[in-house]
Motif scaffolding. Structure first.
Motif, PDB file in Angstrom:
ATOM      1  N   ASP A   1      -8.390  10.091  -8.055  1.00  0.00           N
ATOM      2  CA  ASP A   1      -7.740   8.780  -8.053  1.00  0.00           C
ATOM      3  C   ASP A   1      -8.786   7.671  -7.997  1.00  0.00           C
TER       4      ASP A   1
ATOM      5  N   ARG B   1      -9.837   4.828 -10.930  1.00  0.00           N
ATOM      6  CA  ARG B   1      -9.647   3.405 -10.646  1.00  0.00           C
ATOM      7  C   ARG B   1     -10.921   2.592 -10.843  1.00  0.00           C
TER       8      ARG B   1
ATOM      9  N   HIS C   1       0.403  13.963  -5.672  1.00  0.00           N
ATOM     10  CA  HIS C   1      -0.173  12.633  -5.466  1.00  0.00           C
ATOM     11  C   HIS C   1       0.014  11.750  -6.694  1.00  0.00           C
TER      12      HIS C   1
ATOM     13  N   ARG D   1       2.047   8.182  -7.882  1.00  0.00           N
ATOM     14  CA  ARG D   1       1.332   7.008  -8.379  1.00  0.00           C
ATOM     15  C   ARG D   1       2.011   6.419  -9.607  1.00  0.00           C
TER      16      ARG D   1
ATOM     17  N   ARG E   1       2.397   3.595   2.216  1.00  0.00           N
ATOM     18  CA  ARG E   1       1.787   4.925   2.167  1.00  0.00           C
ATOM     19  C   ARG E   1       1.983   5.616   3.507  1.00  0.00           C
TER      20      ARG E   1
ATOM     21  N   ASP F   1       0.197  -0.265   0.560  1.00  0.00           N
ATOM     22  CA  ASP F   1      -0.577   0.330  -0.530  1.00  0.00           C
ATOM     23  C   ASP F   1      -1.180  -0.785  -1.378  1.00  0.00           C
TER      24      ASP F   1
ATOM     25  N   ARG G   1      -3.839  -0.260  -3.408  1.00  0.00           N
ATOM     26  CA  ARG G   1      -4.609   0.315  -4.500  1.00  0.00           C
ATOM     27  C   ARG G   1      -4.113  -0.204  -5.850  1.00  0.00           C
TER      28      ARG G   1
ATOM     29  N   PRO H   1      -3.189   0.205  -9.782  1.00  0.00           N
ATOM     30  CA  PRO H   1      -2.578   1.368 -10.425  1.00  0.00           C
ATOM     31  C   PRO H   1      -3.587   2.174 -11.228  1.00  0.00           C
TER      32      PRO H   1
ATOM     33  N   ARG I   1      -3.159   9.008 -16.278  1.00  0.00           N
ATOM     34  CA  ARG I   1      -2.378   9.720 -15.268  1.00  0.00           C
ATOM     35  C   ARG I   1      -1.495  10.783 -15.920  1.00  0.00           C
TER      36      ARG I   1
END
Length: 723
Positions: free
Chosen positions: A359, A363, A396, A400, A408, A422, A424, A426, A432
Motif C-alpha cells: 500500500d 502511494r 486490505h 481500499r 480505520r 483514515d 491515506r 487513495p 489496485r
C-alpha cells in the motif's frame, strides 16, 4: 482451568473418543446419556448412539461422565447462574423505584440507619453501602423454585456429537491439526496445544509448523523428551525460553525468565550458535527484542561456553557491543529517499515484508512505471508468501476500494481495539484492481480441488479466520467480522465472572444505536427497564461467582444496533479473574424458564482480553427487518475503575462502526475461487447426506456423511486457509 484429553477432543471436534475392543450391552446407559445431553442442548448422532450401545455399561458410564462435564462447560452450565431479581425477567422494578426500596430497607435497619442518614445529609449516597444493593438476597435454589419450567421449542439449539476413534488417535489428529495450523491460534487453543504436545512429542509430527508461537510450544515438549528442536531464527530460541518459563510465547507480554538447568542452557546456546553460523545476517533479528535477549543472557551465561561464539554475538548485539544492521533500516533509508524501485528490489528478498509494504509503495510511487514495478514484484514473489498474508493483503485492498469517511480499526494481539481517521490518499484504482486479480489467482492456485462440494448456506458470511486471535474460546463463536442470523423473539445476554482474590464488579450493559451510530438508549444497572428490555440487577461482588442478564424483546426494539458490553466497574481485569464468559440466548416468546437455560444458548465466549470494556458482538437490524449478529471480539482500554455504558458510548459507537462497515473476506470468497469455472456447489438443506464422499463446509457436521468426506466447521475453519 484444566481439561482431560477427552474433553479437549470433544470441545475441539464435537467427537467423542471411543475405545476399541470393549463390547457389551450399553444401550440403557447410552440412552440415558442422550437424554441428559438434551437438557444442555446436545444429542448423540444415530451412529454414535449405536456405537455406544455396543460397549460395556461401565465404559459408557465413564464416557458419559467425561462428555457431560465437557459439554456443560462448553455452554456455560458448569456454574450456577443466579439473578439479583428472583423473578427475572418478570417483576423487574424501575431503577428509581429499586434504589428507593434499598434506601428504605437500610433506614429500617438499626445497624445501617445512622450511616445512611449521614450520607443523605451530605447530599450523596453510596449504593454499595446499602445491605440490599449488589448482593444476592436469595439462594440459587430459591430462584429456581420461583421460576416456571422451560417450555421446549423446535427453535432450541441442538448440537450433535459424533463418534471418534480411540483417544490416542483423536489426540494425535488434534495435535497435528493445531501444531500445523497455517494461522496463529487463540490463547485457549495455544494452551491446549501445549497439553497435546506433551503427549505427542514422541509420535507423528506435522510436515511443517509455520506459526512461530506453535513452534515454541512444540519445541518445549521436544526438549523435554530429548528430541531435536525446530529452530531457524534467534527469535525461535527466545520464544522457547519464554515457554520454559511459563511466559508469553507471542512475545507481547514480558516474561520473567526462570533459572534454567545447565543442560537446557547448553541446548539453547547451541541452538543460537547454529542459527547464526548458518546465516550471520539473522543477528539483525535481535534488535526487535533487545531487552528480552539481554535478560535471557543473564540466565544463559554465554561467557561460560566459549565453544559457541556465535551465541555470544547474539547477546553482544543486544547490549549494543556489536553492530548488526537491520533489514528494515535499509528499507527505510530507501523509502526516505523515495527510491521506490530500490526498495522494491531489496524487499523482493523478503516477500512477506514486501506484501506488507504494498500500500505504501503504491502511494508514494512517482508514476505509472514505478507502480507497474511494484505490482510486478508482488506477482513474482506471491508464491513465496504465506496464504494467510496473501489473504490479509487481499482483504486490505478490498477495503481500499471504498471512498468513505469510515474510521480505520486497529486490533492488537490481545484483542485491544481502537480507531483513527483514515488520512491515506487513495491507491490508484487500476493498480489496485490488477493487484487484487493477481492475489485471487494466487489463492485459487493453492486451493485444493474440492471434488463434490456440499455447503450449508449459513456459512457463506463467516469471516475467514486469518488469525486465531480474531476469535475467542467457547461454543458457537465465529471469527471477527462474521455475520450470522438471529432467529427468536427474546434475546438474552449473560455474563458470568468469579473473582480470584479481590472484590470484583462486572456490569453487563447494552447500548442501542441509531443507523448513524449515535446513541438511542441503553440498558444497564442505571437503567433497569427500557425499550422492551429488562436488566437482571447489579451484582457487585463474586467470591462464589456471579451472573447478570439482559432480556430484550426484539419486536419492541426500534434501534438499528444493539451492542452488548461488559464493563469492569472495579476489581480484577478479564485476565485476572478465575473465570469469566459472555453469551447470548434466544427464546420464543412463551418459553419462560430460568434466567440461564443451556438449551437456548446460541453462543458462549470466554472473556480473556486486554482492556476494561469487552465488546463481543453487535446485533444489527437489516433492511428487511430481520436481525443479524456481527462478531467483534474487541476490548477497549476504558478507565481504571467505574467504567459505565454512559461514559464509553462514543468510543463504542466508533469501534462498532469501523467493524460493521469493514468488508471482511468470507467463506463465500474461497468457495467462489474453488469452484471458478469447474465445479458447482450443492447447498445442504438439512436433508439426507450424499452416499459419496464430499467436501462439506457448514456451521455443524450433518449426520450420515460418507466416512471419507472432508468436513469443515467453525472448529477447524482454519484448515481452509492455504499454506
Amino acid at each position: 482451568m484444566t481439561h482431560s484429553l477427552d474433553s479437549l477432543v470433544i470441545r475441539h471436534t464435537h467427537r467423542i473418543p471411543l475405545p476399541k475392543g470393549v463390547t457389551g450391552e450399553g444401550i440403557t446407559a447410552a440412552r440415558s446419556l442422550d437424554a441428559a445431553l438434551t437438557s444442555v442442548g446436545f444429542k448423540l448422532s444415530a451412529e454414535l448412539l449405536q456405537r455406544l450401545s455396543g460397549l460395556s455399561e461401565a465404559t459408557v458410564v465413564r464416557t458419559a461422565e467425561e462428555t457431560l462435564c465437557a459439554v456443560s462447560e462448553m455452554v456455560g452450565d458448569h456454574v450456577r447462574h443466579n439473578a439479583y431479581f428472583i423473578d427475572f425477567p418478570a417483576n423487574v422494578p424501575g431503577t428509581e423505584e429499586f434504589w428507593t426500596s434499598c434506601v428504605t430497607k437500610a433506614l429500617g435497619d438499626e445497624r445501617t440507619r445512622e450511616n445512611v442518614l449521614t450520607q443523605l445529609a451530605h447530599g450523596a449516597l453510596n449504593l454499595l453501602s446499602l445491605p440490599a444493593y449488589g448482593r444476592y438476597q436469595h439462594t440459587y435454589e430459591e430462584m429456581l423454585a420461583a421460576q416456571d419450567a422451560l417450555i421446549a421449542s423446535a427453535g432450541d439449539r441442538v448440537t450433535v456429537l459424533h463418534p471418534g476413534g480411540d483417544l490416542e488417535e483423536e489426540v494425535t489428529d488434534l495435535y497435528l491439526a493445531l501444531a500445523g495450523s497455517t494461522t496463529p491460534l487463540g490463547e485457549e487453543h495455544l494452551r491446549d496445544l501445549r497439553t497435546l504436545a506433551g503427549q505427542c512429542a514422541r509420535g507423528p509430527q506435522p510436515e511443517s509448523i509455520p506459526v512461530r508461537e506453535n513452534r515454541a510450544v512444540v519445541n518445549e515438549a521436544r526438549l523435554a523428551v530429548g528430541a531435536g528442536l525446530l529452530l531457524d531464527t534467534v527469535v525461535d530460541v527466545l520464544r522457547l525460553a519464554c515457554a520454559l518459563s511459563d511466559g508469553d510465547v507471542t512475545l507481547h507480554q514480558p516474561t520473567r525468565f526462570r533459572a534454567l538447568s545447565r543442560p537446557v542452557r547448553r541446548t539453547l546456546l547451541a541452538g543460537l550458535d547454529a542459527v547464526i553460523a548458518a546465516n550471520p545476517a539473522k543477528l539483525a533479528d535481535v534488535h526487535a527484542y533487545r531487552e528480552e535477549f539481554k535478560r535471557l543472557g543473564e540466565r544463559l551465561h554465554p561467557h561460560e561456553y566459549p565453544r559457541w561464539p556465535h551465541a555470544a554475538d547474539v547477546f553482544a548485539v543486544a547490549r549494543r557491543e556489536k553492530e548488526a544492521r537491520t533489514f528494515d533500516s535499509r528499507v527505510e533509508e530507501l523509502l526516505d529517499a523515495y527510491d521506490v524501485l530500490g526498495a522494491v528490489r531489496l524487499l523482493k528478498s523478503a516477500p512477506g515484508k514486501l506484501f506488507r509494504a504494498l500500500d505504501l509503495l503504491l502511494r508514494i510511487a512517482a508514476g505509472q512505471e514505478e507502480r507497474d514495478a511494484v505490482v510486478a514484484a508482488a506477482v513474482e514473489v506471491a508464491p513465496q508468501v504465506s496464504g494467510r498474508v496473501v489473504l490479509s493483503v487481499r482483504e486490505h485492498f478490498q477495503n481500499r476500494e471504498r471512498e468513505t469517511d469510515a474510521p480505520r480499526i486497529f486490533v492488537n494481539r490481545r484483542g485491544r481495539g481502537w480507531v483513527s481517521p483514515d488520512f491515506r490518499p487513495p491507491v490508484p484504482a487500476s493498480d489496485r484492481d490488477r493487484l487484487i486479480a493477481a492475489l485471487d489467482a494466487e489463492i485459487r492456485r493453492r486451493l485444493p480441488a474440492p471434488g463434490r462440494l456440499l455447503v450449508d448456506p449459513d456459512v457463506f458470511d463467516v469471516a475467514l479466520p486469518l488469525s486465531g486471535r480474531a476469535t475467542a474460546g467457547g461454543l458457537g463463536v465465529l471469527p471477527r467480522g462474521s455475520l450470522s442470523a438471529v432467529d427468536g423473539d427474546q434475546l438474552r445476554f449473560f455474563v458470568y465472572w468469579k473473582e480470584s482474590e479481590n472484590r470484583t464488579d462486572y456490569d453487563l450493559s447494552a447500548l442501542l444505536l441509531h443507523t448513524d451510530y449515535s446513541t438511542d438508549s441503553w440498558l444497564s444497572y442505571t437503567s433497569l427497564t427500557a425499550v422492551g428490555g429488562k436488566h437482571s440487577g447489579d451484582v457487585t461482588e463474586a467470591p462464589d461467582g456471579a451472573s447478570e442478564f439482559i432480556n430484550l424483546s426484539l419486536d419492541r426494539v426500534r434501534s438499528a444496533c444493539i451492542v452488548p458490553q461488559v464493563n469492569i466497574f472495579s476489581g480484577e481485569n478479564f485476565e485476572e479473574v478465575e473465570e469469566s464468559f459472555f453469551g447470548f440466548m434466544l427464546r420464543d416468546g412463551e418459553q419462560k424458564g430460568r434466567p440461564f437455560e443451556p438449551r437456548t444458548v446460541r453462543m458462549k465466549s470466554d472473556l480473556r482480553g486486554a482492556g476494561r470494556v469487552a465488546l463481543p458482538l453487535v446485533f444489527r437490524r437489516e433492511d428487511d427487518g430481520r436481525w443479524r449478529a456481527k462478531w467483534l471480539h474487541l476490548y477497549l482500554k476504558g478507565i481504571s475503575s467505574a467504567n459505565r455504558v454512559e461514559e464509553n458510548q462514543v468510543s463504542v459507537s466508533k469501534v462498532v462502526r469501523a467493524v460493521v462497515e469493514r468488508d471482511y473476506l468470507t467463506v463465500r470468497y474461497l468457495i467462489d475461487l474453488m469452484t471458478a469455472g469447474c465445479s458447482t456447489v450443492d447447498l445442504w438443506d438439512g436433508g439426507p447426506s450424499p452416499d459419496e464422499p464430499v467436501t462439506y463446509i457448514g456451521l455443524e457436521r450433518p449426520e450420515g456423511l460418507h466416512p471419507d468426506s472432508r468436513v469443515i466447521t467453525p472448529e477447524n475453519l482454519r484448515d481452509l486457509i492455504p499454506g
